[in-house]
Scaffold this motif. Structure first.
Motif, mmCIF file in Angstrom:
data_model
loop_
_atom_site.group_PDB
_atom_site.id
_atom_site.type_symbol
_atom_site.label_atom_id
_atom_site.label_comp_id
_atom_site.label_asym_id
_atom_site.label_seq_id
_atom_site.Cartn_x
_atom_site.Cartn_y
_atom_site.Cartn_z
ATOM 1 N N THR A 78 11.117 12.622 19.799
ATOM 2 C CA THR A 78 9.725 12.693 19.374
ATOM 3 C C THR A 78 8.859 12.008 20.432
ATOM 4 O O THR A 78 9.371 11.402 21.370
ATOM 5 C CB THR A 78 9.526 12.026 18.003
ATOM 6 O OG1 THR A 78 8.200 12.272 17.531
ATOM 7 C CG2 THR A 78 9.769 10.528 18.060
ATOM 8 N N GLY A 79 7.528 12.128 20.301
ATOM 9 C CA GLY A 79 6.631 11.461 21.228
ATOM 10 C C GLY A 79 6.650 12.038 22.627
ATOM 11 O O GLY A 79 6.633 11.290 23.618
ATOM 12 N N PHE A 80 6.678 13.360 22.745
ATOM 13 C CA PHE A 80 6.667 13.998 24.060
ATOM 14 C C PHE A 80 5.352 13.707 24.782
ATOM 15 O O PHE A 80 4.294 13.594 24.155
ATOM 16 C CB PHE A 80 6.860 15.505 23.915
ATOM 17 C CG PHE A 80 8.222 15.910 23.431
ATOM 18 C CD1 PHE A 80 9.224 16.228 24.331
ATOM 19 C CD2 PHE A 80 8.509 15.958 22.072
ATOM 20 C CE1 PHE A 80 10.481 16.598 23.886
ATOM 21 C CE2 PHE A 80 9.761 16.319 21.616
ATOM 22 C CZ PHE A 80 10.753 16.640 22.532
ATOM 23 N N THR A 81 5.419 13.598 26.105
ATOM 24 C CA THR A 81 4.228 13.327 26.914
ATOM 25 C C THR A 81 3.482 14.629 27.158
ATOM 26 O O THR A 81 3.943 15.493 27.911
ATOM 27 C CB THR A 81 4.625 12.696 28.265
ATOM 28 O OG1 THR A 81 5.438 11.547 28.014
ATOM 29 C CG2 THR A 81 3.389 12.287 29.046
ATOM 30 N N ARG A 82 2.339 14.781 26.525
ATOM 31 C CA ARG A 82 1.559 16.014 26.628
ATOM 32 C C ARG A 82 0.069 15.672 26.727
ATOM 33 O O ARG A 82 -0.385 14.677 26.159
ATOM 34 C CB ARG A 82 1.784 16.904 25.403
ATOM 35 C CG ARG A 82 3.217 17.385 25.219
ATOM 36 C CD ARG A 82 3.621 18.379 26.293
ATOM 37 N NE ARG A 82 4.934 18.945 26.010
ATOM 38 C CZ ARG A 82 6.081 18.403 26.430
ATOM 39 N NH1 ARG A 82 6.060 17.285 27.140
ATOM 40 N NH2 ARG A 82 7.240 18.975 26.141
ATOM 41 N N TYR A 83 -0.684 16.525 27.428
ATOM 42 C CA TYR A 83 -2.129 16.359 27.567
ATOM 43 C C TYR A 83 -2.803 17.703 27.358
ATOM 44 O O TYR A 83 -2.328 18.734 27.852
ATOM 45 C CB TYR A 83 -2.498 15.826 28.955
ATOM 46 C CG TYR A 83 -2.208 14.358 29.152
ATOM 47 C CD1 TYR A 83 -3.192 13.395 28.976
ATOM 48 C CD2 TYR A 83 -0.928 13.939 29.504
ATOM 49 C CE1 TYR A 83 -2.923 12.043 29.160
ATOM 50 C CE2 TYR A 83 -0.644 12.588 29.692
ATOM 51 C CZ TYR A 83 -1.649 11.653 29.513
ATOM 52 O OH TYR A 83 -1.368 10.309 29.691
ATOM 53 N N ASP A 84 -3.916 17.687 26.622
ATOM 54 C CA ASP A 84 -4.754 18.880 26.490
ATOM 55 C C ASP A 84 -5.742 18.944 27.655
ATOM 56 O O ASP A 84 -5.878 17.993 28.427
ATOM 57 C CB ASP A 84 -5.540 18.842 25.167
ATOM 58 C CG ASP A 84 -4.624 19.018 23.965
ATOM 59 O OD1 ASP A 84 -3.622 19.741 24.096
ATOM 60 O OD2 ASP A 84 -4.917 18.419 22.910
ATOM 61 N N GLY A 85 -6.457 20.073 27.741
ATOM 62 C CA GLY A 85 -7.514 20.180 28.736
ATOM 63 C C GLY A 85 -7.105 21.016 29.936
ATOM 64 O O GLY A 85 -5.985 21.525 30.034
ATOM 65 N N VAL A 86 -8.030 21.151 30.870
ATOM 66 C CA VAL A 86 -7.805 21.954 32.073
ATOM 67 C C VAL A 86 -6.999 21.141 33.086
ATOM 68 O O VAL A 86 -6.970 19.903 33.019
ATOM 69 C CB VAL A 86 -9.153 22.391 32.687
ATOM 70 C CG1 VAL A 86 -9.927 23.258 31.708
ATOM 71 C CG2 VAL A 86 -9.989 21.179 33.091
ATOM 72 N N PRO A 87 -6.312 21.825 34.043
ATOM 73 C CA PRO A 87 -5.482 21.112 35.021
ATOM 74 C C PRO A 87 -6.217 20.024 35.792
ATOM 75 O O PRO A 87 -5.628 18.987 36.131
ATOM 76 C CB PRO A 87 -4.996 22.231 35.940
ATOM 77 C CG PRO A 87 -4.992 23.454 35.072
ATOM 78 C CD PRO A 87 -6.156 23.279 34.142
#
Length: 259
Positions: free
Chosen positions: A213-222
């Motif tokens: 759990t707790g994967f490193t992810r980010y929203d938004g444009v590159p």
């Protein structure tokens, strides 16, 4: 608290502070400042390297690169979880909470608990909470158990509150599970931590289903991945600490094998 903290934990924290952000970059800047009179060109190069290091260590891009290489396991199917005899949740720290007049699980511990509750409710498999008090005070397992009862109305079947390391988590949890005749478990921990935790539990003779759990992810444009943030530096810090821990244990095993 210093009279109850494990000396090994204190030493590892001190070494980690020197090698990890932000102190690693700041120490380079101090070295550059000291060199400015004797090696001005070298001092300028070192200053640029330190600034670049501090910048990169605060970017989501580097956070995802370092953690992505650690996050090797996908989430399990519920049908697989149902074949387990226990869902083992590893502690990940605690913090004092004046608003509750008690300790509460740290952010990672809360994330692990929430996912474990989801798996337990969906599968009917009981919970084992594992976590001691490496920095002193109340055992993490007790803190997690209190939050589990108060927030979800669930009482764990087993508590392991004497461990200081992931190796201790595996050894002491396996001893409790053997007494209950359980050899197949689902292991809940952070995605970046699973690759190190999983073999330690398997070395105890357990059949282990990883449930990260707790994967490193980010929203938004590159382009946003290059904007510095405190969250990104924290995630880079955590990934670098994990990589350093791997190197340490590999070196220790090599030295041990050579004796």
């Amino acid at each position: 608290m210093l009279d109850t903290i494990s000396p090994d934990v204190l030493l590892r924290q001190a070494i980690g502070a020197l090698l990890l952000p932000p102190l690693n970059g700041l120490l380079l800047l101090l070295l550059a400042y000291w060199l400015r009179r004797y090696r001005p060109l070298g001092a300028r190069v070192l200053t640029g390297a330190a600034v670049l290091l501090l910048y990169l260590q605060s970017t989501p891009w580097l956070a995802m690169q370092l953690n992505g290489a650690l996050e090797q396991f996908s989430v399990p199917a519920l049908a697989e979880v149902r074949r387990s005899g226990a869902i083992v949740v590893l502690g990940a720290g605690k913090r004092p909470a004046p608003e509750y007049a008690a300790n509460v699980p740290g952010a990672d511990s809360f994330g692990r608990l929430r996912y474990a509750v989801y798996l337990s409710r969906a599968s009917g498999v009981p919970l084992l909470l594992s976590g001691g008090s490496p920095v002193g005070g109340e055992a993490e397992a007790l803190v997690m158990a209190r939050a589990l009862q108060q927030d979800y109305g669930i009482t764990p079947r087993w508590l392991e509150g004497a461990s200081d390391t992931t190796g201790d988590n595996a050894r002491l949890s396996a001893a409790l599970l053997r007494q209950a005749g359980i050899s197949r478990i689902t292991l809940v921990t952070q995605a970046w931590h699973m690759a190190r935790a999983l073999p330690l539990f398997r070395e105890q003779g357990l059949q282990v289903l990883p449930a990260p759990t707790g994967f490193t992810r980010y929203d938004g444009v590159p382009a946003q991945q290059w904007l510095p943030s405190g969250r990104a530096m924290q995630e880079v810090h955590q990934a670098q600490r994990e990589w350093l821990g791997r190197c340490y244990f590999q070196l220790r095993n090599m030295v041990g094998a050579g004796k």
